[in-house]
Design a protein around this motif. Structure first.
Motif, short mmCIF file in Angstrom:
data_model
loop_
_atom_site.label_atom_id
_atom_site.label_comp_id
_atom_site.label_asym_id
_atom_site.label_seq_id
_atom_site.Cartn_x
_atom_site.Cartn_y
_atom_site.Cartn_z
N TRP A 21 0.83 -1.19 0.00
CA TRP A 21 0.00 0.00 0.00
C TRP A 21 0.88 1.26 0.00
O TRP A 21 0.67 2.17 -0.79
CB TRP A 21 -0.92 -0.03 1.23
N GLN A 22 1.90 1.23 0.87
CA GLN A 22 2.81 2.36 0.95
C GLN A 22 3.53 2.58 -0.38
O GLN A 22 3.65 3.70 -0.86
CB GLN A 22 3.84 2.10 2.07
N LEU A 23 3.95 1.45 -0.99
CA LEU A 23 4.64 1.52 -2.28
C LEU A 23 3.72 2.14 -3.31
O LEU A 23 4.13 3.01 -4.10
CB LEU A 23 5.08 0.12 -2.72
N PHE A 24 2.45 1.72 -3.30
CA PHE A 24 1.47 2.22 -4.25
C PHE A 24 1.29 3.73 -4.10
O PHE A 24 1.36 4.48 -5.07
CB PHE A 24 0.15 1.48 -4.01
N ILE A 25 1.12 4.16 -2.85
CA ILE A 25 0.91 5.59 -2.59
C ILE A 25 2.13 6.40 -3.02
O ILE A 25 2.02 7.41 -3.73
CB ILE A 25 0.62 5.83 -1.09
N ARG A 26 3.31 5.91 -2.60
CA ARG A 26 4.52 6.67 -2.92
C ARG A 26 4.80 6.66 -4.41
O ARG A 26 5.33 7.64 -4.95
CB ARG A 26 5.71 6.12 -2.13
N ALA A 27 4.45 5.56 -5.09
CA ALA A 27 4.62 5.53 -6.54
C ALA A 27 3.74 6.57 -7.19
O ALA A 27 4.16 7.30 -8.10
CB ALA A 27 4.30 4.14 -7.07
N ALA A 28 2.51 6.67 -6.70
CA ALA A 28 1.59 7.67 -7.24
C ALA A 28 2.14 9.07 -7.00
O ALA A 28 2.17 9.92 -7.91
CB ALA A 28 0.22 7.51 -6.58
N LEU A 29 2.64 9.30 -5.79
CA LEU A 29 3.23 10.61 -5.47
C LEU A 29 4.43 10.89 -6.36
O LEU A 29 4.63 12.02 -6.83
CB LEU A 29 3.65 10.65 -3.99
N PHE A 30 5.23 9.85 -6.58
CA PHE A 30 6.44 10.00 -7.40
C PHE A 30 6.07 10.40 -8.82
O PHE A 30 6.68 11.30 -9.40
CB PHE A 30 7.22 8.68 -7.39
N ILE A 31 5.03 9.74 -9.33
CA ILE A 31 4.62 10.05 -10.70
C ILE A 31 4.08 11.48 -10.78
O ILE A 31 4.32 12.21 -11.74
CB ILE A 31 3.56 9.03 -11.17
N MET A 32 3.37 11.92 -9.72
CA MET A 32 2.84 13.28 -9.72
C MET A 32 3.92 14.31 -9.45
O MET A 32 3.66 15.50 -9.49
CB MET A 32 1.72 13.40 -8.68
N GLY A 33 5.13 13.82 -9.12
CA GLY A 33 6.23 14.75 -8.93
C GLY A 33 6.35 15.26 -7.52
O GLY A 33 7.09 16.21 -7.25
N LYS A 34 5.65 14.61 -6.57
CA LYS A 34 5.72 15.08 -5.18
C LYS A 34 7.00 14.59 -4.49
O LYS A 34 7.43 15.20 -3.51
CB LYS A 34 4.49 14.58 -4.41
N ILE A 35 7.55 13.48 -4.98
CA ILE A 35 8.77 12.96 -4.36
C ILE A 35 9.92 13.14 -5.33
O ILE A 35 9.88 12.62 -6.44
CB ILE A 35 8.63 11.47 -4.01
N PRO A 36 10.93 13.90 -4.97
CA PRO A 36 12.06 14.08 -5.89
C PRO A 36 12.84 12.78 -6.05
O PRO A 36 12.81 11.90 -5.18
CB PRO A 36 12.90 15.16 -5.21
N PHE A 37 13.54 12.70 -7.17
CA PHE A 37 14.23 11.47 -7.56
C PHE A 37 15.25 11.03 -6.51
O PHE A 37 15.38 9.85 -6.22
CB PHE A 37 14.94 11.72 -8.90
N ASP A 38 15.94 12.00 -5.93
CA ASP A 38 17.01 11.62 -5.01
C ASP A 38 16.51 11.35 -3.60
O ASP A 38 17.29 11.13 -2.69
CB ASP A 38 18.11 12.69 -5.00
N GLN A 39 15.19 11.38 -3.40
CA GLN A 39 14.70 11.05 -2.05
C GLN A 39 13.98 9.72 -2.02
O GLN A 39 13.21 9.44 -1.12
CB GLN A 39 13.77 12.16 -1.56
N LEU A 40 14.27 8.87 -3.04
CA LEU A 40 13.67 7.55 -3.05
C LEU A 40 14.26 6.73 -1.90
O LEU A 40 15.45 6.82 -1.61
CB LEU A 40 13.95 6.85 -4.38
N ALA A 41 13.41 5.93 -1.28
CA ALA A 41 13.87 5.09 -0.17
C ALA A 41 14.63 3.88 -0.72
O ALA A 41 14.50 3.55 -1.90
CB ALA A 41 12.70 4.64 0.67
#
Lengths: 331, 457
Positions: A21-41
């Motif tokens: 679930w967390q992966l799904f949410i963060r993937a969605a955020l990543f695609i929307m540009g909310k999570i910068p590339f260098d802050q991936l866990a």
């Protein structure tokens, strides 16, 4: 384990479903540009790298299986160790794995790939040796040489173990970049030459008659195997990438008769295995405190997915085969 | 460390176990290797050794659960062996299942099973690493093999297994031979071929699980393949092949251990602060491969180099004979320059010069002061014989094989270098000593045979 060090990891203390679930949410955020590339866990990098490797391997693996060249890929993955050792030897930064630059390793792996293919050919053609014996002879010799050289150079047998096992916990962002470059290269090749690959795999004499050289495509495939394995080696080690190359395509093969569907299905199954594998590893760590090797768990997932599909496929699966057998024995 | 000589490897209490243990393992592996090599299933060892890996680790894990300490080597080794045996058989069964039931091609089935089993092994290994740290070292030794930590107990276990293996092969020698070479015939004799095929797989599995302790799972297949390949180069007989492969195997086992000990010692003297052991397994494999390479290159009869020399000398003879023929055809006594001759030969002028030099030494050709060549008397009769063979063969092709006269030249061009005196006599009798060839050229008479046979011998 890096998990212990990274308290900021958004995935720490999550179980299997929470992870997904967390992966799904963060993937969605990543695609929307909310999570910068260098802050991936770390876990996301792992999923990304493993999924990329899985897609590349599935594409390459389908044609390896169709051309019955998987054992050549096996021997290539062993001889790559020599390439890694040489890349290490000729690089200035003497820290194994991260030290030798990826460019050097790709060049070394290509050279080793050609040497392997050439020597195997030489032994079976000129020395009149059985093909499988010459394969076995070449790769074991190079692997032994690789280990001895690695021991001499690094003063420990550690590098050999790392190269064979891989270490998914030590992945960094640049690995992501390399894996997806290779994926891009493979995808472009198949985009342009899919028909040629299919033709030379299924009917090499027709291909020759039409003016396509199967030998050229053989070597092209070996190039793909080399660079795919060398980018995979930091994550999964040189041997486990074979499981990525054979498992998902064989699983897809159970479900379809079409080549294109086999390639796509293999890629999808590979990605699913990668995600499930990382999720299971996280689950085992959170719930049972077991620190399992991520790449190993992914391979286990591939293994069990294959047999699950093989068992339950309607019509051709083992279950229906057994049922048919019982029916025929009754009647 | 104390002084090392060759014999101390068999007497020294520390070195004795690794040396004898490795030699026994390699013996077992090479004997079985002959069987799988001849069955053309050399890569089965590769799969089995990888499939044995999770078993070894599971066995160690179980040993950990039963709280067996690293010092109790007997139990630990037995746990590992039994685990390895079980998963190897599981791997074999899965390959069978994949090929028969799921229609997977054999190489893909092998590759799939070996890589996934290895992956499962690594997963369990990562678990062992954290729960039974003391045993993890033991687990790692199975990856590349480590003979140095073997003790007399290991010699006992592995020696017993290797002996069992050799006795099984010896006892079922006839049956195994039949199964390998002619399964159909064996069936017709009432032999249970499936049982003996099964026996071969059991033997391979045994050899592999014995071997992974000293050579390691990744390299085990080399010990099955290399001695068998090397032995095959020297003999055509199965019994001799078994014997030679066994010798090669034992020798590589010994030399592998010897060189790893001596080289480690040497590097220690060279730079005392570096602490490393050359792994035994890879050294054994390197020695075995080197032996194999040598025999592939230099073995009498089958060696690459010998075959190459034979090819080169045959080409040399052919060109020489062609030169004689050319000289003969363009007028037997007419001297000809090098460039004239070169026009008819598919070789460089330098090579032609060497050939002509050789012919002059045989006194078949002489050179006059202007640099032209002409046939001597013996050269003339040699040339006549070649032409006779050529034309005889053409007649034979036309009369007996119904080949069109316009198509026989090329074949005759090759056969003239191969036909022996016996065949020439046979052909002459068969064809009633013909006078003309299919192109109405005269065939030089038989007389040349006696002349040239005397100086050719």
């Amino acid at each position: 384990m890096y998990h212990l060090l990274m308290q900021a990891n958004p995935y720490s203390n999550l179980n299997f479903f929470q992870f997904l679930w967390q992966l799904f949410i963060r993937a969605a955020l990543f695609i929307m540009g909310k999570i910068p590339f260098d802050q991936l866990a770390t876990d996301e990098i792992q999923v990304g790298v493993l999924a990329g490797i899985a897609i590349s391997s599935a594409m390459v693996g389908c044609f390896l299986i169709l051309r019955r060249m998987t054992m050549l890929a096996n021997s290539l993955s062993h001889t790559l160790l020599m390439g890694i050792v040489f890349a290490y030897f000729f690089s200035t930064n003497k820290q194994m794995g991260s030290g030798a630059s990826m460019q050097a390793m790709i060049v070394a792996s290509l050279i080793m790939g050609f040497i392997t293919a050439f020597l195997t050919e030489f032994l079976s053609q000129t020395a009149k040796l059985q093909e499988d014996a010459s394969l076995g002879l070449v790769f074991t010799t190079f692997f032994a040489l690789g280990i001895v050289l690695a021991t001499l150079l690094t003063r420990s047998a550690h590098i050999g173990i790392e190269a064979v096992m891989g270490n998914a916990d030590a992945l960094v962002l640049s690995d992501l970049w390399w894996v997806y470059s290779v994926l891009f290269f493979n995808a472009i090749l198949y985009l342009f030459f899919f028909k040629e690959f299919a033709l030379t795999s299924f009917d090499s004499s027709l291909a020759v008659a039409l003016g396509f050289s199967p030998i050229f495509f053989n070597y092209l495939l070996m190039v793909q195997v080399s660079i795919t394995s060398i980018t995979a080696f930091r994550a999964v080690g040189v041997l486990l990438v074979l499981a990525f190359m054979t498992g998902p395509p064989l699983t897809a093969r159970l479900l379809t008769h079409s080549l294109l569907k086999m390639v796509l299905g293999g890629a999808i199954i590979g990605v699913i295995s990668a995600i499930l594998g990382v999720a299971i590893t996280r689950h085992m760590w959170t719930v049972y405190g077991m620190a399992l090797s991520t790449s190993g768990v992914v391979v286990c997932t591939i293994f069990f997915l294959y047999f699950a599909v093989a068992f339950f496929t309607p019509g051709r699966g083992l279950l229906s085969q057994m049922r048919k057998g019982r029916l025929s024995s009754l009647s | 460390m104390h002084n090392i000589n060759v014999f101390s490897f068999f007497t020294d209490p520390i070195l004795r176990a690794p040396t004898i243990g490795c030699m026994l393992m390699c013996l077992g592996a090479s004997l079985v290797g002959v069987l799988v090599f001849l069955k053309k299933q050399s890569l089965i060892g590769e799969v089995l050794s990888h499939a044995a890996y999770p078993g070894v680790i599971l066995g160690t894990l179980l040993a950990g659960f039963f709280s067996i300490k690293a010092s109790e080597e007997m139990q630990l080794a037995l746990f590992a062996l039994i685990g390895a045996l079980l998963t190897s058989f599981l791997g074999l069964w899965l390959i069978h299942l994949l090929q028969r039931r799921l229609k997977v091609t054999s190489d893909a089935a092998l590759c799939f099973v070996l890589s996934t089993f290895f992956g499962i092994g690594l997963t369990i290994a990562s678990e062992v690493q954290f729960t039974f740290t003391t045993l993890y070292k033991q687990v790692l030794t199975y990856l590349y093999g480590q003979a140095a930590t073997m003790t007399d107990i290991h010699i006992f276990i592995y020696g017993a297994l290797a002996l069992l293996l050799s006795l099984l092969i010896l006892f079922f020698y006839k049956e195994l031979q039949l199964t390998i070479f002619d399964a159909q015939y064996a069936k017709s004799l009432g032999l249970k071929v499936d049982v003996f095929n099964g026996l071969i797989f059991v033997l391979v599995t045994l050899a592999v699980i014995i071997g992974i302790r000293c050579v390691g799972v990744v390299l085990m297949s080399a010990m099955l393949i290399a001695p068998a390949v090397a032995a095959r180069q020297f003999t055509e007989r199965l019994l001799v092949m078994f014997f030679l492969a066994g010798c090669f195997g034992m020798f590589s086992g010994f030399l592998g251990v010897y060189s790893s000990v001596v080289l480690t010692e040497y590097f220690y003297l060279y730079s005392p602060q570096s602490q490393f052991n050359l792994p035994t397994g890879p050294m054994i494999v390197l020695v075995a491969s080197f032996l194999c390479l040598l025999s592939l290159l230099f073995a009498p009869k089958r060696g690459v180099l010998i075959r190459l020399i034979r090819m080169i000398s045959f080409r040399y003879d052919c060109i020489g004979e062609n030169v004689l023929k050319t000289l003969w055809r363009n007028g037997a006594t007419l001297p000809q320059s090098l460039s004239d001759l070169a026009r008819y030969q598919a070789s460089s002028k330098l090579y032609l010069k060497i050939v002509l030099w050789g012919l002059m030494r045989q006194k078949a050709v002489q050179k006059n002061p202007t640099g032209s060549y002409f046939l001597t008397k013996s050269g003339f009769s040699q040339a006549e014989r070649i032409v006779r063979l050529h034309r005889l063969w053409e007649v034979y092709l036309v009369e007996y094989l119904d080949v069109g006269a316009e198509r026989v030249h090329k074949s005759a061009e090759e056969m003239e270098h191969i036909l022996t005196f016996e065949l020439e006599r046979e052909l002459t009798l068969l064809l009633n000593d013909p006078q003309k060839d299919p192109h109405h050229q005269p065939i030089p008479p038989m007389r040349s045979l006696y002349v040239s046979s005397s100086d050719a011998s």
